[in-house]
Scaffold this active site. Sequence first.
Site, PDB file in Angstrom:
ATOM      1  N   THR A   1      90.107  16.616   1.341  1.00  0.00           N
ATOM      2  CA  THR A   1      90.705  16.454   2.666  1.00  0.00           C
ATOM      3  C   THR A   1      92.146  15.950   2.609  1.00  0.00           C
ATOM      4  O   THR A   1      92.464  15.048   1.839  1.00  0.00           O
ATOM      5  CB  THR A   1      89.871  15.455   3.482  1.00  0.00           C
TER       6      THR A   1
ATOM      7  N   SER B   1      89.023  20.323   8.110  1.00  0.00           N
ATOM      8  CA  SER B   1      88.078  21.433   8.151  1.00  0.00           C
ATOM      9  C   SER B   1      88.640  22.711   7.538  1.00  0.00           C
ATOM     10  O   SER B   1      87.909  23.507   6.972  1.00  0.00           O
ATOM     11  CB  SER B   1      87.681  21.700   9.603  1.00  0.00           C
TER      12      SER B   1
ATOM     13  N   GLY C   1      87.045   8.564  -0.799  1.00  0.00           N
ATOM     14  CA  GLY C   1      86.182   7.500  -1.310  1.00  0.00           C
ATOM     15  C   GLY C   1      86.524   7.177  -2.759  1.00  0.00           C
ATOM     16  O   GLY C   1      86.867   8.068  -3.539  1.00  0.00           O
TER      17      GLY C   1
ATOM     18  N   ARG D   1      57.257  -6.642  21.440  1.00  0.00           N
ATOM     19  CA  ARG D   1      57.991  -7.157  22.579  1.00  0.00           C
ATOM     20  C   ARG D   1      57.243  -6.869  23.881  1.00  0.00           C
ATOM     21  O   ARG D   1      56.858  -5.736  24.143  1.00  0.00           O
ATOM     22  CB  ARG D   1      59.357  -6.454  22.625  1.00  0.00           C
TER      23      ARG D   1
ATOM     24  N   GLY E   1      69.094  -6.923  23.403  1.00  0.00           N
ATOM     25  CA  GLY E   1      70.000  -7.869  22.751  1.00  0.00           C
ATOM     26  C   GLY E   1      69.672  -8.061  21.272  1.00  0.00           C
ATOM     27  O   GLY E   1      70.574  -8.182  20.439  1.00  0.00           O
TER      28      GLY E   1
ATOM     29  N   GLU F   1      81.920  15.697   5.261  1.00  0.00           N
ATOM     30  CA  GLU F   1      81.186  16.789   4.586  1.00  0.00           C
ATOM     31  C   GLU F   1      81.032  17.985   5.518  1.00  0.00           C
ATOM     32  O   GLU F   1      79.985  18.643   5.560  1.00  0.00           O
ATOM     33  CB  GLU F   1      79.800  16.306   4.114  1.00  0.00           C
TER      34      GLU F   1
ATOM     35  N   ASP G   1      82.807  18.979   9.495  1.00  0.00           N
ATOM     36  CA  ASP G   1      82.645  18.573  10.894  1.00  0.00           C
ATOM     37  C   ASP G   1      81.508  19.391  11.512  1.00  0.00           C
ATOM     38  O   ASP G   1      81.461  20.617  11.372  1.00  0.00           O
ATOM     39  CB  ASP G   1      83.954  18.833  11.640  1.00  0.00           C
TER      40      ASP G   1
END
Lengths: 619, 619
Positions: free
Chosen positions: B141, B147, B180, B309, B398, B421, B423
């Site tokens: 990229t 893309s 990365g 809950r 919450g 990887e 769009d």
Amino acid sequence: MSLPEWDGRPDTEALREILDGRWGAVRRAAREKMGAAPPASMAGGDLETRRAQVFEDLRALAADGHPRIGFPKEYGGQDDVGGAVVSFEMLGFGDLSLLVKTGVQWGLFGGAIQALGTARHHDAHLRAIMDLELVGCFAMTETGHGSDVASLLTTAVFEPETGEFVIDTPTPAARKDYIGNAARDGRMAVVFAQLPPHGVHAFLVPIRDENGEALPGVLIEDCGEKGGLNGVDNGRLSFDHVRVPREALLNRFADVAADGTYSSPIESPSRRFFTMLGALIRGRISVAGGAGSAAKTALTLAIRYGERRRQFEHPASGGEVAILDYRAHQRKLLPPLATTYALHFAQEALIRSLDESFGRDIGESDQRELESRAAGIKAAATWHASDTIQTCREACGGAGYLAENRLTRLKADTDVFTTFEGDNTVLLQLVAKGLLTRYRHDVDELGTLGLARFLAEQFAEAVIERTPARSVVHRPDPLDREWQLDAFADREKHVVEGLARRLRRAEHADDAFAVFNEAQEQLLKAARVHVDRIVLEAFAAAVPPGDVLLGRVCDLYALSVIEADRAWFLEHGRMNAETAKGVVRTVDELCGFLRPHARALVDAFAIPESLLDVPMLGN
Amino acid sequence: MSLPEWDGRPDTEALREILDGRWGAVRRAAREKMGAAPPASMAGGDLETRRAQVFEDLRALAADGHPRIGFPKEYGGQDDVGGAVVSFEMLGFGDLSLLVKTGVQWGLFGGAIQALGTARHHDAHLRAIMDLELVGCFAMTETGHGSDVASLLTTAVFEPETGEFVIDTPTPAARKDYIGNAARDGRMAVVFAQLPPHGVHAFLVPIRDENGEALPGVLIEDCGEKGGLNGVDNGRLSFDHVRVPREALLNRFADVAADGTYSSPIESPSRRFFTMLGALIRGRISVAGGAGSAAKTALTLAIRYGERRRQFEHPASGGEVAILDYRAHQRKLLPPLATTYALHFAQEALIRSLDESFGRDIGESDQRELESRAAGIKAAATWHASDTIQTCREACGGAGYLAENRLTRLKADTDVFTTFEGDNTVLLQLVAKGLLTRYRHDVDELGTLGLARFLAEQFAEAVIERTPARSVVHRPDPLDREWQLDAFADREKHVVEGLARRLRRAEHADDAFAVFNEAQEQLLKAARVHVDRIVLEAFAAAVPPGDVLLGRVCDLYALSVIEADRAWFLEHGRMNAETAKGVVRTVDELCGFLRPHARALVDAFAIPESLLDVPMLGN
């Protein structure tokens, strides 16, 4: 149908003035201030840094007189409730932790004392609250009970011998949870507790001493890191038989005399409870406004990026195509833009109603109607913001994922808006219950003759449903505002009536809960289509006659709502397949029509440029 | 229609075994390891702490032999490509930064060298990559192009005099972005660059020396804080005439001789380009698996919370109702649970195809088909994960917003999966183009006679559309698997045919781009309904005969897809209003049916309990 050409040019200034509405002066002043000095807390940092920064920004707002607008004139305020909600909304262009922190301090804490307290509380605290000399919490939610406020477990027992209330957390589930200002800054809390046997009331309870140490009997925990809003110090409060004087009761709607005698101007305990909660309506309305500002910011960033960012060659010109020129990209961003306009006008109308009703007794029915609108618009606006910001993040690809470009923090910070100040699903259930009550009231008023006519109408409608010809006969025009309004109103009427019929069965059912539970989808749908209708009506009323551009934005809102729910219109014979396909086509055409004006439409939100100065839009 | 009773009990073990599938042994081993020692990086912390923690965890994985499974036996690996994808998927139950970091190191960097390089690269680097002695980046990229890989601007010019390639970043838009491992740990990068005039090729370029200093000519910047995945050190790389030897070209599909002569076994430059990209398919498939694990974790947390809950009193029993007993709550969580199952089986089928095709020449048509499925399932799985985790967060109120309960980080970390990887929108466009190519191929093969028959069929369909009676005649049963499969297949066929007819007009249009652009919604729909069909087929094939529970989960998947798109079925005469309403009712009933088994269905995902040990589920 094909869209008529329009060779006009958008007038951003004029649009801005329409959007600015009645509190234009408040909006302009806020824009100037924020533009000149964006909140320092926007910079980020770790938990403690963020909290400290936000508190500094809060101090600056206090010093600048920001909170005065919503408080009473007799305490140095300006008594402008609508203006207070609008000025809160404007803070939503900046750091949302600061927004929420102001909401906790001056809206929830200060607002509760103002709305539920009396002169003794106002005299003692309002000035200090405005000046940030007294920092407070709004301690309603408990670990075990959020939405079900009536079932809170914290207790406040009056001891006539000492003239004190004893505030206590009897079980871990009764711990006050997610309380803003509790972990770091708060000195006092408005604590909601059961006053046996009279139900939930609010009390002023000091929680920290002047050095910031927890007072005896008060246990304070830190909620730690959250998904967002990390500049707000949420915490947990537990009380171990903490004593407060009799005067700590916020006694506007109920009081306890020195001998322990309970009195209230409102006889019915349930009406009293809902009156107290209703007095806090401002918070819910404010949240919707803050969510709207965040959605506007995200759309402004994404639409500007969509005009700059180019990907793939144009087959004819050979140049690269701006991604906003792709219909798929327009489809992502422009219907949410139209909805953002729609919700803006619905919110403005709601604030006007709040402002006009404030401090006056508008009667129970009007009050319920206002609360219902506030609940419905809060749910719609916060879900819309969450979805829209997410869409904007994705529409900016990798750039959208970098913190420096603001979208991810906007998403993380507004995420909780959909579940705090009333969980959206629970709020929609409230809206639906209100619709049913009003419907039943209307039906009861019909009497026998009216009921016969009503049932005949029902039958006629049932016939119509089996013959999907009605709309064909009427030659529907999706661009006709009356047709749109009729479609929304008719849908609401039909859904609410169907729901009422279905639930009437519950009255005689063995398992009434099961019947009610199985009708949930329809119940929530009734609330959603009701909100859609009031939002469209507000938008339609705000479009000046002859304003083609804003009219088209309103069309896009109306038709994208119909498009998303056209299965309903088809199933109920309100539309034939041809009309439904025409709606989809028209939404497409409207996206194409509005594309060249998208920039003007977001610029009209007038977000200060210094808040939009992100690297992905830099040179 | 009403759902038949079922008095069976769910067999979690049996469900788990069905889910575990062909790589059950890999899954079991991964679960044991993760359960015994959850990644340290799950703990959180600031940017540098997170990065350091994740790198330590990566080291531990390397030491444990984790990466070997997907690499060739001759270098100490296990040659199990399917197993590698599955073991990556399992890491998705833990820290997603670690997941992505392993993906960058062993999937993208190691995988590119494996797939695009030859023995000289494998000999030199594969062992060091597995052992983490060589940490690398995948630099595809660019700031200006994500893309549109074919339009990348980085250049690699060969100099026969020196025998070197000169790697250069000619403009700021050519800077490698969001890479990365670039900001902190990477020593080498696979750099995609234009080799004039032969298009994009991949080169091995060292970027840091042994002390971690950037090499001369290499400019490394840090992308800083992101919306999530902050344990991954994303950065930017620019090259100022950096020289690498001729052997740095990853030369499996093309080579440059010492004299500068270019050669390739693949003649067509565009086919060569797509073959290179196709060799990288594993990354896209892996991302879908990781997204699936995150969705499973979120659903497990939310469903367990929904059973614990309680809110609001039951009108008959007086006890408080578990929120998962509310139909509105079931409606939020159970259809996504069914879709998670569906995507799991579609993913398993895809991995099997990948595994069986790996290293073999399966022919261009099958290769394109595999790539299309990988693209479609990646888009579906990552959007599903993003939406589902968001829903789960809201369903926990919450508590869901506190970082300690994992949901907010799951959301933030997986957010970018929808746009990296590939769009998702661009991937769906690729899928649709593949469908059109295949359709055109089929039509061409029909010949004149076939075409006449084909057109007659079209006409018959047009008639059917105007008479919404077909489905009535056929007495549709939404719970009939054949009916569901037919509905999905018929919808795909019709949408693709309609799209093909519409785009044929573009061939003769003045503005072909405009025609194509205006058909975007239909184009994306073609891709979506195609993916729906292959997912349902995979799920249906995975349900053992007589397995009532899994069959009902499959029904819920199929019918919730039809419910969401029932406007299409109504508009195209595939369904009348009665059937459509029946589908909605059946989805409701299926939610009620599956409610008691929800816990078993998430327990079958077999996520190690130590990864689910969050405060909101504590005692």
